[in-house]
Design an enzyme around this catalytic site. Structure first.
Site, mmCIF file in Angstrom:
data_model
loop_
_atom_site.group_PDB
_atom_site.id
_atom_site.type_symbol
_atom_site.label_atom_id
_atom_site.label_comp_id
_atom_site.label_asym_id
_atom_site.label_seq_id
_atom_site.Cartn_x
_atom_site.Cartn_y
_atom_site.Cartn_z
ATOM 1 N N LYS A 150 -6.400 0.134 9.188
ATOM 2 C CA LYS A 150 -5.893 1.329 9.871
ATOM 3 C C LYS A 150 -7.041 2.338 10.074
ATOM 4 C CE LYS A 150 -1.179 0.778 8.069
ATOM 5 N NZ LYS A 150 -0.080 1.428 7.305
ATOM 6 N N TYR A 160 5.468 -0.674 15.719
ATOM 7 C CA TYR A 160 6.335 -0.150 14.654
ATOM 8 C C TYR A 160 7.765 0.119 15.150
ATOM 9 C CZ TYR A 160 2.501 0.520 11.269
ATOM 10 O OH TYR A 160 1.470 0.337 10.356
ATOM 11 N N PHE A 218 9.451 9.670 9.390
ATOM 12 C CA PHE A 218 7.986 9.668 9.391
ATOM 13 C C PHE A 218 7.390 8.991 10.622
ATOM 14 C CE2 PHE A 218 9.328 5.984 6.787
ATOM 15 C CZ PHE A 218 8.666 4.954 7.436
ATOM 16 N N ARG A 220 0.553 -10.143 1.907
ATOM 17 C CA ARG A 220 1.299 -8.952 1.461
ATOM 18 C C ARG A 220 0.995 -8.662 -0.007
ATOM 19 N NH1 ARG A 220 4.229 -5.391 4.802
ATOM 20 N NH2 ARG A 220 5.770 -5.155 3.155
ATOM 21 N N ARG A 245 -4.501 -1.880 -1.605
ATOM 22 C CA ARG A 245 -4.005 -0.495 -1.650
ATOM 23 C C ARG A 245 -4.118 0.085 -3.066
ATOM 24 N NH1 ARG A 245 1.284 -2.020 1.958
ATOM 25 N NH2 ARG A 245 0.523 -1.422 4.042
ATOM 26 N N ASN A 258 -2.476 4.614 3.897
ATOM 27 C CA ASN A 258 -2.563 3.412 3.046
ATOM 28 C C ASN A 258 -3.441 2.300 3.617
ATOM 29 O OD1 ASN A 258 -0.753 2.581 4.971
ATOM 30 N ND2 ASN A 258 0.833 1.927 3.534
ATOM 31 N N HIS A 302 -2.535 -2.698 7.274
ATOM 32 C CA HIS A 302 -1.235 -3.257 7.658
ATOM 33 C C HIS A 302 -1.259 -4.768 7.449
ATOM 34 C CE1 HIS A 302 2.318 -4.307 9.999
ATOM 35 N NE2 HIS A 302 1.583 -5.286 10.496
ATOM 36 N N GLU A 316 3.580 -9.543 16.256
ATOM 37 C CA GLU A 316 2.416 -8.649 16.175
ATOM 38 C C GLU A 316 1.165 -9.307 16.768
ATOM 39 O OE1 GLU A 316 2.550 -7.651 12.004
ATOM 40 O OE2 GLU A 316 4.372 -6.456 12.284
HETATM 41 P P1 IDP Z 1 4.334 -1.810 5.182
HETATM 42 O O1 IDP Z 1 3.141 -1.243 5.916
HETATM 43 O O2 IDP Z 1 4.025 -2.051 3.728
HETATM 44 O O3 IDP Z 1 4.937 -3.015 5.853
HETATM 45 P P2 IDP Z 1 6.580 -0.268 6.241
HETATM 46 O O4 IDP Z 1 7.804 0.108 5.508
HETATM 47 O O5 IDP Z 1 6.686 -1.317 7.296
HETATM 48 O O6 IDP Z 1 5.467 -0.662 5.153
HETATM 49 O O7 IDP Z 1 5.989 1.061 6.880
HETATM 50 C C1 IDP Z 1 4.953 0.998 7.816
HETATM 51 C C2 IDP Z 1 3.953 2.080 7.510
HETATM 52 O O8 IDP Z 1 4.580 3.339 7.685
HETATM 53 C C3 IDP Z 1 3.431 2.127 6.071
HETATM 54 O O9 IDP Z 1 2.372 1.211 5.828
HETATM 55 C C4 IDP Z 1 2.967 3.558 5.960
HETATM 56 O O10 IDP Z 1 1.707 3.731 6.617
HETATM 57 C C5 IDP Z 1 4.029 4.277 6.777
HETATM 58 N N1 IDP Z 1 5.089 4.786 5.920
HETATM 59 C C6 IDP Z 1 6.087 4.094 5.332
HETATM 60 N N2 IDP Z 1 6.885 4.880 4.614
HETATM 61 C C7 IDP Z 1 6.365 6.134 4.745
HETATM 62 C C8 IDP Z 1 6.749 7.407 4.231
HETATM 63 O O11 IDP Z 1 7.730 7.563 3.494
HETATM 64 N N3 IDP Z 1 5.969 8.458 4.611
HETATM 65 C C9 IDP Z 1 4.883 8.345 5.420
HETATM 66 N N4 IDP Z 1 4.495 7.157 5.914
HETATM 67 C C10 IDP Z 1 5.230 6.072 5.588
HETATM 68 MG MG MG Z 2 5.968 -3.218 7.620
#
Ligand code: IDP
Ligand code: MG
Length: 153
Positions: free
Chosen positions: A13, A53, A61, A89, A106, A116, A119, A130
């Protein structure tokens, strides 16, 4: 063997790029034994990220996520190997770095969920969506690493 050809979509990212973590992240997947089959350096549009997304469009968010992800260049990649989606993952660690175990990308390299750094696809179906979104068919390169028989029995 077909099961060794599972593919996942991994992306450094904008914060990972800005912090100089591209090499470290690629190295972890290379060292594990997975095979790199596609990679680029690109500054993605908001439209592409909204599509990437789309499952999260109703989340509070979401606007901040799209803004963050479109704030600079990213490094999308495709990695191939046995169980690469699930193992990938696990290598990333939990979505919120506060819960990511030490030893994960992470867990070792970031602090907040909104920064974070990486992805990774959550299923083979998401990976296919994707990969198709970020790469053309020609950009995904089939090849045989010299060490393949030393990674797989
Ligand atoms: P993932 O990246 O582990 O698959 P997802 O739930 O798919 O997690 O969320 C996508 C991305 O959205 C996360 O990696 C993070 O960057 C962001 N994200 C998820 N939850 C939050 C939140 O509660 N606050 C801010 N950003 C979030
Ligand atoms: Mg995800």
């Amino acid at each position: 063997m077909a099961e060794q050809r599972e593919r996942t979509f991994i992306m450094v990212k904008p914060d990972g790029v800005q912090r100089g973590l591209v090499g470290e992240i690629i190295q972890r997947f290379e060292k594990k034994g997975f095979k790199l089959v596609a990679l680029k350096f690109t500054w993605p549009s908001e439209e592409l990220l909204q599509n990437h997304y789309s499952d999260l469009a109703s989340r509070p968010f979401f606007p901040g996520l799209v803004k963050y992800m479109s704030s600079g260049p990213v490094v999308p990649m495709v990695w191939e190997g046995l169980n690469v989606v699930k193992t990938g993952r696990q290598m990333l660690g939990a979505t919120n770095p506060a819960d990511s175990l030490p030893g994960t990308i992470r867990g070792d390299l970031c602090i907040q969920v909104g920064r974070n750094i990486i992805h990774g696809s959550d299923s083979v179906e998401s990976a296919n969506k994707e990969i198709g979104l970020w790469f053309t068919e020609k950009e995904v390169v089939g090849w045989t690493p010299a060490a393949e028989n030393w990674v797989y029995e």
